[in-house]
Design a protein around this motif. Structure first.
Motif, short mmCIF file in Angstrom:
data_model
loop_
_atom_site.label_atom_id
_atom_site.label_comp_id
_atom_site.label_asym_id
_atom_site.label_seq_id
_atom_site.Cartn_x
_atom_site.Cartn_y
_atom_site.Cartn_z
N VAL A 1 -3.42 -3.60 10.42
CA VAL A 1 -3.08 -4.25 11.69
C VAL A 1 -2.49 -3.23 12.66
O VAL A 1 -1.66 -2.41 12.28
CB VAL A 1 -2.10 -5.40 11.45
N ALA A 2 -2.94 -3.31 13.90
CA ALA A 2 -2.39 -2.48 14.97
C ALA A 2 -1.36 -3.30 15.75
O ALA A 2 -1.56 -4.48 16.02
CB ALA A 2 -3.49 -2.01 15.91
N ALA A 3 -0.26 -2.65 16.12
CA ALA A 3 0.75 -3.34 16.91
C ALA A 3 0.23 -3.70 18.29
O ALA A 3 0.59 -4.73 18.84
CB ALA A 3 1.99 -2.47 17.04
N ASP A 4 -0.63 -2.83 18.84
CA ASP A 4 -1.06 -2.99 20.22
C ASP A 4 -2.58 -2.92 20.35
O ASP A 4 -3.25 -2.24 19.57
CB ASP A 4 -0.50 -1.87 21.11
N VAL A 5 -3.07 -3.61 21.36
CA VAL A 5 -4.43 -3.39 21.85
C VAL A 5 -4.31 -3.31 23.37
O VAL A 5 -3.75 -4.22 23.99
CB VAL A 5 -5.40 -4.51 21.44
N TYR A 6 -4.79 -2.22 23.96
CA TYR A 6 -4.56 -1.98 25.37
C TYR A 6 -5.44 -2.87 26.25
O TYR A 6 -6.59 -3.17 25.91
CB TYR A 6 -4.84 -0.51 25.72
N ALA A 7 -4.89 -3.26 27.38
CA ALA A 7 -5.62 -4.07 28.35
C ALA A 7 -5.73 -3.33 29.68
O ALA A 7 -5.73 -3.93 30.75
CB ALA A 7 -4.90 -5.41 28.55
N LEU A 8 -5.82 -2.00 29.59
CA LEU A 8 -5.83 -1.16 30.77
C LEU A 8 -7.10 -0.32 30.82
O LEU A 8 -7.42 0.39 29.86
CB LEU A 8 -4.61 -0.22 30.75
N SER A 9 -7.84 -0.41 31.91
CA SER A 9 -9.02 0.42 32.08
C SER A 9 -8.60 1.87 32.29
O SER A 9 -7.60 2.14 32.98
CB SER A 9 -9.81 -0.07 33.30
N PRO A 10 -9.26 2.86 31.70
CA PRO A 10 -10.51 2.77 30.91
C PRO A 10 -10.27 2.65 29.42
O PRO A 10 -11.15 2.98 28.63
CB PRO A 10 -11.16 4.12 31.24
#
Length: 409
Positions: free
Chosen positions: A293-302
């Motif tokens: 499991v990853a703590a984060d998944v980015y929602a920022l382009s790119p």
């Protein structure tokens, strides 16, 4: 590290309740544990690091929990818990920097702590403290409904000056997922409002095109709002509007608690790290291990869809509970295993091999497509009218059959 954080000590009583109520082991409550000693944190200090000494004073685990709960009863102008230098989201360390900021989420969390600990207190015959827990929880619930509701979802907090955070009136962080999910998970939220709140999560925070679930939106960036160091993260990264998987799992659990199997399983599919590596393009986007499991998944382009801070045990533990308890519906209550599955419409069956000490129960669950909402269960061919397995450690193997006949799928 000593801080003014307002939630960390409350996890002790909640975890203790979880263990005692699941296992029936009340003896652990009598274990004596020493305190640590260090100078009190100054009012104007955010935190300090030190090597604490071991106190000569010791108390039972039960007493440690009671002290933690009493410490957590501090309230602000709206009758909500003081946020201190951050609650679960310690990046919001300036919301209550002057000691008056309040946390709506902590209200829901505190309610859960109080209600669960009341059960433990009664097992020890501490009726007066159990009753106090109920009184405090009831008042907290009233205060949340009076001051925590924003019109379409629950607010996240109040700054020291009384201005709201997590409100439609805010230019940034108009909605935060954990206040909505814990309104359901704690049972403290008004039923109609909690459903509206989770509809808002689905509308504003679930980004299906990128298979991620934001913690809050819009991210902190250019407005005058200054909640703390969370604003130092790039918008769309980590807690600042990215997917913080810990919170995303709570959203899925809340949908399951509402009986919304469609959304609960859909969110699990988004969270499941394996699904981020189902294609070469997915691997190139996710960039981290797909088997943890990853703590984060980015929602920022790119970098949309890129994972960060893997091997995160907090999220992993909650993901396990989401799958086993919220979705497959297995709940341990001392020597009983109860079932309350929340299955998708296309799920016909599944099997669980459950080991109780040195005994294995082979559990086969089948779901029909029509019915009247009933669930039937047999253990070694004998019908179980209380819809639970009475666990016996006889070192044998047992066959359990569960038939689910949902009224509508």
């Amino acid at each position: 590290m000593r801080t003014h954080c307002s939630d960390d000590y409350l996890w002790l009583p909640l975890t203790t309740c979880r263990y005692v109520l699941s296992t029936g082991d009340t003896g652990v409550l009598d274990e004596l544990i020493h305190f640590v000693e260090g100078r009190p944190i100054n009012p104007k200090e955010d935190s300090y690091y030190d090597l604490p000494s071991r106190s000569g004073e010791a108390a039972s685990l039960y007493e440690h929990c009671v002290r933690a709960i009493l410490l957590g009863l501090s309230r602000g102008a709206h009758g909500l818990p003081l946020i201190g230098s951050g609650d679960w989201n310690d990046g919001m360390n300036l919301v209550g920097e002057h000691g008056a900021g309040e946390s709506v989420w902590l209200g829901f969390f505190g309610y859960e702590v109080l209600m669960q600990f009341a059960k433990v207190a009664r097992t020890r015959g501490d009726v007066s403290f159990a009753e106090r827990c109920h009184r405090e929880a009831a008042q907290l619930r009233r205060n949340i409904e009076q001051h925590g509701w924003d019109g379409a979802w629950y607010r996240r907090a109040y700054f020291d000056d009384g201005s709201p955070l997590g409100s439609a009136s805010n230019p940034e962080c108009q909605i935060d997922s954990i206040a909505q999910s814990w309104s359901v998970l704690s049972g403290a939220g008004d039923a109609k409002r909690s459903r509206m709140a989770m509809e808002a999560v689905d509308k504003h925070l679930v980004r299906r095109e990128h298979a991620l679930i934001q913690l809050l939106d819009p991210p902190f960036d250019t407005s005058d709002l200054n909640p703390g160091y969370i604003k130092g993260y790039v918008p769309g990264v980590r807690e600042n509007g990215g997917q913080y998987t810990h919170g995303a799992i709570w959203s899925a659990m809340a949908f399951a608690a509402l009986g919304d199997s469609k959304h609960a399983w859909e969110l699990l599919s988004m969270i499941n790290p394996v699904n981020h590596a189902s294609s070469p393009d997915g691997i190139a986007t996710y960039k981290v291990e797909p088997y943890v499991v990853a703590a984060d998944v980015y929602a920022l382009s790119p970098h949309i869809g890129r994972g960060g801070w893997t091997w995160y045990t907090g999220s992993a533990g909650w993901l396990y509970r989401l799958i086993v308890e919220s979705l497959l519906g297995l709940m341990l209550e001392k020597d009983k295993l109860r079932f309350a599955p929340c299955l998708p419409a296309d799920c016909k069956s599944f099997k669980v091999h459950y080991r109780y000490r040195e005994t294995v129960y082979h559990i086969a669950v089948r779901q029909t497509h029509t019915g009247n909402g009933e669930m039937r269960m047999t253990v070694d061919g004998v019908a179980q009218h209380d819809k639970a397995i009475t666990l016996v450690d006889d070192r044998k193997e047992h066959s359990v059959e569960v038939e689910i006949h949902p009224a509508s799928i």
